[in-house]
Design a protein around this motif. Sequence first.
Motif: not given
Length: 190
Positions: A107-110, A122-126, A128-134
């Motif tokens: 979930l963290h790395n995407g 692309p979402f690794k270490n993003s 804000p987190s891609y989980l909260t920002d779609s």
Amino acid sequence: MCTGKCSRCIAVTLYPLALISIICNIVLFFPGGEIKYAKDGHITEEVKYMGGLIGGGLMVLLPALYIHMTGEKGCCGNRCGMFLSIAFAAVGVAGALYSLIVAVLGLHNGPLCKNVLIWTTPFKNSDPSYLTDSSGWWKCTEPSNIVHFNIGLFGTLLATSCLQVVLCGIQMINGLFGCLCGTCTEKGPL
């Protein structure tokens, strides 16, 4: 409730959770329902760790079988059997924790996806987190809906592994009581 009945209840609850973990991990190998991504090696790295298959699946299923036997009358439904159920439940906790850690990492790395012309995470270490920002989910062009796919399945693995940790932890305590106090099996007339 006696310790034997508690063991049976825990085992019966662990069976579907282990099955869900195994199924989720297998489905994660086929993003978008396509086999070509697995053949080409374009699957998320955390899927290859097989947390759901090995950890939340087999490492919980085998202890669940033994825990179920401790709740039955016979060879395992005694103080020694309950003592051994503590060790089996500890194996279940270890497997569930492994599944939990892999799910959190997934979930963290995407997801691994095609971003323009290259395969990347692309979402690794993003931030804000891609989980909260779609708003950035459009970056993944292939496989289709891979972000939803990964979030749904890794989220399910996360939930099932949390339940497995709790249930196996309860069995460790139940096994201790069963070892010290017995399994409440009725002896019947001699």
